[in-house]
Design an enzyme around this catalytic site. Structure first.
Site, PDB file in Angstrom:
ATOM      1  N   GLU A   1       0.310 -16.017  -1.097  1.00 53.13           N
ATOM      2  CA  GLU A   1      -0.447 -15.834  -2.230  1.00 53.13           C
ATOM      3  C   GLU A   1      -1.477 -15.282  -2.191  1.00 53.13           C
ATOM      4  O   GLU A   1      -2.339 -14.896  -1.028  1.00 53.13           O
ATOM      5  CB  GLU A   1      -1.301 -17.750  -2.655  1.00 53.13           C
ATOM      6  CG  GLU A   1      -0.053 -18.489  -3.060  1.00 53.13           C
ATOM      7  CD  GLU A   1      -0.218 -19.918  -3.194  1.00 53.13           C
ATOM      8  OE1 GLU A   1      -0.039 -20.625  -4.557  1.00 53.13           O
ATOM      9  OE2 GLU A   1      -1.180 -20.342  -2.597  1.00 53.13           O
TER      10      GLU A   1
ATOM     11  N   GLY B   1      -2.700 -31.541  -0.939  1.00 55.17           N
ATOM     12  CA  GLY B   1      -1.170 -31.224  -0.648  1.00 55.17           C
ATOM     13  C   GLY B   1      -0.129 -30.768  -1.782  1.00 55.17           C
ATOM     14  O   GLY B   1       0.500 -30.345  -1.909  1.00 55.17           O
TER      15      GLY B   1
ATOM     16  N   ASP C   1      -0.264 -28.174  -4.468  1.00 58.19           N
ATOM     17  CA  ASP C   1      -0.563 -27.161  -4.277  1.00 58.19           C
ATOM     18  C   ASP C   1       0.038 -26.003  -5.220  1.00 58.19           C
ATOM     19  O   ASP C   1      -0.535 -24.579  -4.550  1.00 58.19           O
ATOM     20  CB  ASP C   1      -1.550 -26.629  -2.862  1.00 58.19           C
ATOM     21  CG  ASP C   1      -1.045 -26.215  -2.099  1.00 58.19           C
ATOM     22  OD1 ASP C   1       0.120 -26.608  -2.557  1.00 58.19           O
ATOM     23  OD2 ASP C   1      -1.443 -26.069  -0.489  1.00 58.19           O
TER      24      ASP C   1
ATOM     25  N   LYS D   1     -12.786  14.080  -0.310  1.00 57.82           N
ATOM     26  CA  LYS D   1     -13.051  15.048  -1.298  1.00 57.82           C
ATOM     27  C   LYS D   1     -11.584  16.122  -0.818  1.00 57.82           C
ATOM     28  O   LYS D   1     -11.509  16.671  -0.974  1.00 57.82           O
ATOM     29  CB  LYS D   1     -13.791  16.574  -2.436  1.00 57.82           C
ATOM     30  CG  LYS D   1     -14.492  15.670  -3.708  1.00 57.82           C
ATOM     31  CD  LYS D   1     -14.860  16.684  -4.258  1.00 57.82           C
ATOM     32  CE  LYS D   1     -15.417  16.020  -5.765  1.00 57.82           C
ATOM     33  NZ  LYS D   1     -15.903  16.786  -6.697  1.00 57.82           N
TER      34      LYS D   1
END
Lengths: 342, 342
Positions: B57, B226, B228, B330
């Site tokens: 995640e 837990g 989740d 740049k």
């Protein structure tokens, strides 16, 4: 250590040693290979956080074996802070365990991968035997575009234009050193009038019409890489209306690309379809083709794997203490209280 | 160097030196402070990539000044690879420029922040003068929960249960060393029968009913950490139906939390509402309260800022060559070709 790190210096050393053109060619092969296995990837549009100054994006993707993501920003006024407009880094992790195995600088690598993707796409979209390209926007990305199009399409004449003439000057010197022909132009119409390919890579975060339809000659290919945010486009919608338009990943490009200006059902062709032969590239010599490129996570995944292999082979990786090495993985507390902690 | 790095060893050293209880208390203050300015944050549900083995995640958030994200995995069988179930790292960047300024290990720090959030929430949800807690699931998170609830709520008696007895044994030894009373239990019903608070922290990625309604005594507070993930829950839906349920960020918890089992309009209260006094916590002594905690990006943002300050003050930061330092921002090409590259 379980996590290896390729620093900005390390990446520059690797690319300098192998040669820029050879690296871009290696990346083109890797990107082409991965786009051809498009269906294997778990894809999503990137997650963008917009502010008045710019955008910060996370670009995740997975092929079921390897998970990768890139962090990248786009801040047009960063030169005032003596920072690049675009800065990036990325991570590769094992899907089986979630362990982040490779952390890499991607500021430099993103410049190469964008050019590699542009040239790969253009190979399927230009007319045969192209010789000349206009570079509109002569910032950090421009040299990489020139090298990639010279290497992969044989383009040797470049028409340069930027609102900041010092950027054009800088680019002209670099292209001269590479033995490429340059024509410095005073306006966009002058730069694009006679060319086979136009690359637009401007940074302004606005609906600009850098190109309008009357400037274009029939059969030109437009490589539009600067319009890559909601509210940031470079092409007048009339150009798109009559052109054959290619995108990387349609759900993301509908939000971010030039086609954000068009109706939701405006027809586009995804790059993977062209690379696999599932769809045609250019279909007529007089057709105007547009690669509406915004940058897709798959390209970063491909080039991170390329750089990882190169760095492994050449010993340019450092170790990074990112994940604790626990004697007992269920016992984080013990490691903290009694373990190898100084 | 522009980017600073807090390693896993560095974080462990900082926490050991300051003391675990003091760090958790510091994090509670930081999380409380940030939840109270909830409206200032640009929030989104985390971006999850699921596989047969687990989940990876990305959790991004921004307060308009600072952007942060955490990378975290959850792989219940990682102990077979001698890896922690949960591993994490995170980044803080400046919104104004997009520069990533701080990279931090978060495996250890996530363990503390989860415990800190649990205790902060429980302070508003338990009956007064609680003394006992059941810990169901005695893995890497369990000691941190015990320390946080002892420190912030005065709990001194812990009922322990895990399907793996060696995990319970390990936890019991650690709690004994801390001077806390432990009761080793042979089943969940035995562990939860008489306690004031129940923490469930199991790792199985399945719809488990670790707790059922008949096991509970009136007035108990359930800290459910837990469950989740989509498909991963710990509480029987009957418990939720009659309870007062609190969540961190409703859009994310609807997907991932215990309430994924409930109708879309099942009423919940967000934690920030309770912390600001906008909503009540517990409203009756016999009420069953549930903190349906899945972990939210704001908590990681808060504790990264806490650790960043601690590390700055104590000189535990390393420099990381993540972003190239260009003499001319740049001019990336020139840096590569002629610059400071080895």
């Amino acid at each position: 250590m379980r996590t290896l790190f390729l620093s900005a210096q390390g990446a520059a050393t690797l690319i300098s040693r192998a040669g820029l053109a050879r690296c871009i060619r290696g990346m083109v092969n890797e990107i082409d290979h991965d786009f051809k296995r498009w269906e294997q990837f778990d894809k999503s549009a990137r997650l963008a956080s917009h502010s008045a100054q710019g955008v910060i994006e996370i670009m995740p993707i997975s092929d079921g074996q390897t998970y990768g993501f890139k962090y990248v920003n786009g801040h047009p006024n960063n030169h005032r802070h003596e920072l690049p407009t675009v800065m990036a880094f990325g991570v590769l992790a094992r899907v089986e365990t979630g362990l982040p195995e490779f952390v890499s600088e991607l500021t430099l690598v993103t410049a190469l991968r964008t050019a590699a993707t542009s040239a790969l796409a253009a190979q399927h979209m230009t007319n045969p035997a192209v010789r000349s390209m206009a570079l509109i926007g002569n910032g950090a990305q421009s040299e990489f575009q020139a090298v990639a199009f010279h290497e992969l399409l044989g383009i040797d004449t470049f028409y340069l234009y930027d609102t900041d003439f010092s950027a054009t000057e800088k680019l002209a010197i670099h292209l001269y050193e590479l033995g490429l022909k340059t024509i410095l132009c005073k306006s966009v119409p002058e730069a694009v009038r006679e060319v086979d390919v136009i690359t637009t890579a401007t940074a302004a975060k606005t609906h600009a019409s850098v190109l309008t339809k009357n400037m274009l000659r029939p059969g030109v290919h437009i490589n539009a890489i600067g319009g890559d945010c909601p509210g940031k486009t470079e092409l007048h919608p009339d150009i798109l209306r009559d052109a054959r338009v290619f995108v990387e990943y349609e759900p993301q490009t509908r939000i971010e690309g030039e086609i954000q200006q068009m109706p939701k059902d405006f027809p586009v062709t995804e790059l993977w379809e062209v690379l696999t032969g599932f769809a045609l590239g250019r279909t007529a010599p007089d057709q105007i083709t547009v690669f509406d490129s915004v940058g897709f996570a798959l390209e970063d995944f491909s080039v991170m794997r390329y750089m990882h292999r190169l760095a492994l082979a050449q010993g340019e990786l450092e170790s990074l203490s990112l994940i604790p090495e626990l004697p007992d993985p269920k016992n984080l507390y013990s490691w903290l209280k009694h373990g190898e902690v100084a």
